[in-house]
Design an enzyme around this catalytic site. Structure first.
Site, PDB file in Angstrom:
ATOM      1  N   GLU A   1     -23.036 -77.630 -38.518  1.00 26.56           N
ATOM      2  CA  GLU A   1     -22.516 -78.434 -37.418  1.00 26.56           C
ATOM      3  C   GLU A   1     -21.015 -78.188 -37.311  1.00 26.56           C
ATOM      4  O   GLU A   1     -20.327 -77.987 -38.320  1.00 26.56           O
ATOM      5  CB  GLU A   1     -22.754 -79.924 -37.652  1.00 26.56           C
ATOM      6  CG  GLU A   1     -24.201 -80.346 -37.627  1.00 26.56           C
ATOM      7  CD  GLU A   1     -24.347 -81.851 -37.768  1.00 26.56           C
ATOM      8  OE1 GLU A   1     -24.623 -82.503 -36.753  1.00 26.56           O
ATOM      9  OE2 GLU A   1     -24.173 -82.350 -38.892  1.00 26.56           O
TER      10      GLU A   1
ATOM     11  N   GLU B   1     -33.770 -84.689 -42.392  1.00 24.46           N
ATOM     12  CA  GLU B   1     -32.998 -83.813 -41.502  1.00 24.46           C
ATOM     13  C   GLU B   1     -32.118 -82.916 -42.358  1.00 24.46           C
ATOM     14  O   GLU B   1     -31.481 -83.394 -43.313  1.00 24.46           O
ATOM     15  CB  GLU B   1     -32.141 -84.637 -40.543  1.00 24.46           C
ATOM     16  CG  GLU B   1     -31.219 -83.795 -39.649  1.00 24.46           C
ATOM     17  CD  GLU B   1     -30.430 -84.651 -38.665  1.00 24.46           C
ATOM     18  OE1 GLU B   1     -30.919 -85.749 -38.298  1.00 24.46           O
ATOM     19  OE2 GLU B   1     -29.325 -84.235 -38.260  1.00 24.46           O
TER      20      GLU B   1
END
Length: 361
Positions: free
Chosen positions: A166, A161
């Site tokens: 974020e 990932e």
């Protein structure tokens, strides 16, 4: 998101894994310290400028459901009801309403959208970039990220990932992180505050990674703030030498940000100006092959596959640095013609002693 632990918390491994403290400090020398941005030229290979009036489902899928998504998230992801495209922008909106949906904790309290390019647009190496502005508020978790294309086959974290951007809550920072399997869960990442004092995420900013066979670097508005070494699969990072697909989502609640409170304003919207993917411009790598040459797309796919050697001993020739077998070259050609995830039917026989029956091509 998929499966996540609190950012900055790492799991001790028996292998030689670099651990990360909050603030992105590496305990060890195996991960790179950022020094400068990549100066390579880039060639645009795919983009969504959101110039239409709806999400282009030739490029995007919607993930649907309210099972918590591995993080005890509170939202139900709808089948496109929480996203609009207008005026050159994609808008993902989280709302605090049930909509008749059931979540892991009972009737859903929130709805939102999660979009992916899985099986439609997948990439290995390059520059992956967005320009967006984000909502803030306790319990809000917008993200621009990538998952390995083999996620369905191997699961997480073995798929790998890459979190390009974020953000949580009211913070004036964003986070770049990788997650992978190294005989157990492993992660490495940095907050942008390691380099950039504050980021007002409610205003437009450009967030990107530059990813090649050696490293992944993270940038905000072109400023490098984090770098991870993946050269030669160091620390079992082989996941990051495979194709990935892109995700955009706005989560509500979850283990990392916590739940919304009375001060969280809904509806809350994540506004995306564009998503763009570039490959390294082979004009700067293969001096013997101009970008106007008919086989340019094949050369570019070879580069994206990690075959980066060129030569100028003769015009329009390609000379890989390492020996390439006939089976490997067949894979490159087939995927150049049919896409990076193409796989033909299984072989039934062979006349080449160096190509086993079970070979891809």
């Amino acid at each position: 998101k998929t499966i996540k632990s609190l950012w900055g918390i790492t799991v001790a491994l028996t292998l030689m894994i670099v651990l990360t403290l909050p603030g992105g400090t590496a305990l060890g020398s195996e991960m790179h310290t950022p020094t400068s941005t990549n100066s390579n030229a880039w060639n645009l290979i795919w983009s969504d400028e959101f110039d239409g009036t709806a999400v282009n489902t030739n490029d995007w899928n919607f993930n649907i459901g309210g099972e918590g998504w591995g993080n005890n998230e509170l939202q139900y992801y709808t089948d496109g009801q929480n996203v609009t495209v207008a005026n050159g922008e994609l808008v993902i909106t989280a709302e605090n309403k049930n909509g008749g949906y059931s979540c892991w904790y009972g009737p859903c309290e929130y709805t939102s959208t999660r979009m992916t390019t899985k099986a439609k647009q997948e990439f290995k190496y390059g520059r992956v970039e967005t320009r967006m502005k984000l909502p803030t508020g306790q319990g809000l978790w917008p993200a621009f990220w990538m998952l390995g294309s083999n996620f369905d086959q191997v699961g997480w974290p073995a798929s790998g990932e890459i979190d390009i951007m974020e953000h949580i809550n009211l913070e004036e920072t964003v986070y770049g992180t990788i997650h992978w399997d190294a005989g157990g869960y492993a992660s490495y990442g940095c907050p942008s505050t390691d380099v950039v004092p504050t980021v007002d995420v409610t205003q437009y900013h450009v967030y990107d990674i530059e990813w090649d066979a050696e490293k992944i670097t993270w940038h905000v508005d072109g400023i490098l703030y984090c770098e991870a070494n993946i050269l030669d699969n160091i620390n079992s990072t082989e996941e990051f030498h495979e194709p990935f697909y892109i995700l955009l989502n706005l989560a509500v609640g979850g283990d990392w940000p916590g739940s919304p409170d009375a001060g969280t304003v809904f509806p809350a919207s994540m506004v995306v100006d564009y998503v763009r993917v570039y490959s390294a411009n082979a004009d700067s790598i293969f001096t013997d092959v101009p970008s106007t040459y008919w086989a340019w797309s094949f050369i570019e796919r070879l580069y994206n596959a990690g075959i980066t050697g060129g030569c100028n001993t003769a015009p329009l020739m390609y000379c890989p640095e390492a020996t390439v077998t006939r089976a490997q070259m067949a894979v490159f050609i087939l995927r150049g013609m049919h896409g990076s995830t193409y796989a033909p039917p299984s072989a039934t026989g062979t006349i080449f002693a160096d190509v086993p029956v079970g070979a891809f091509a």
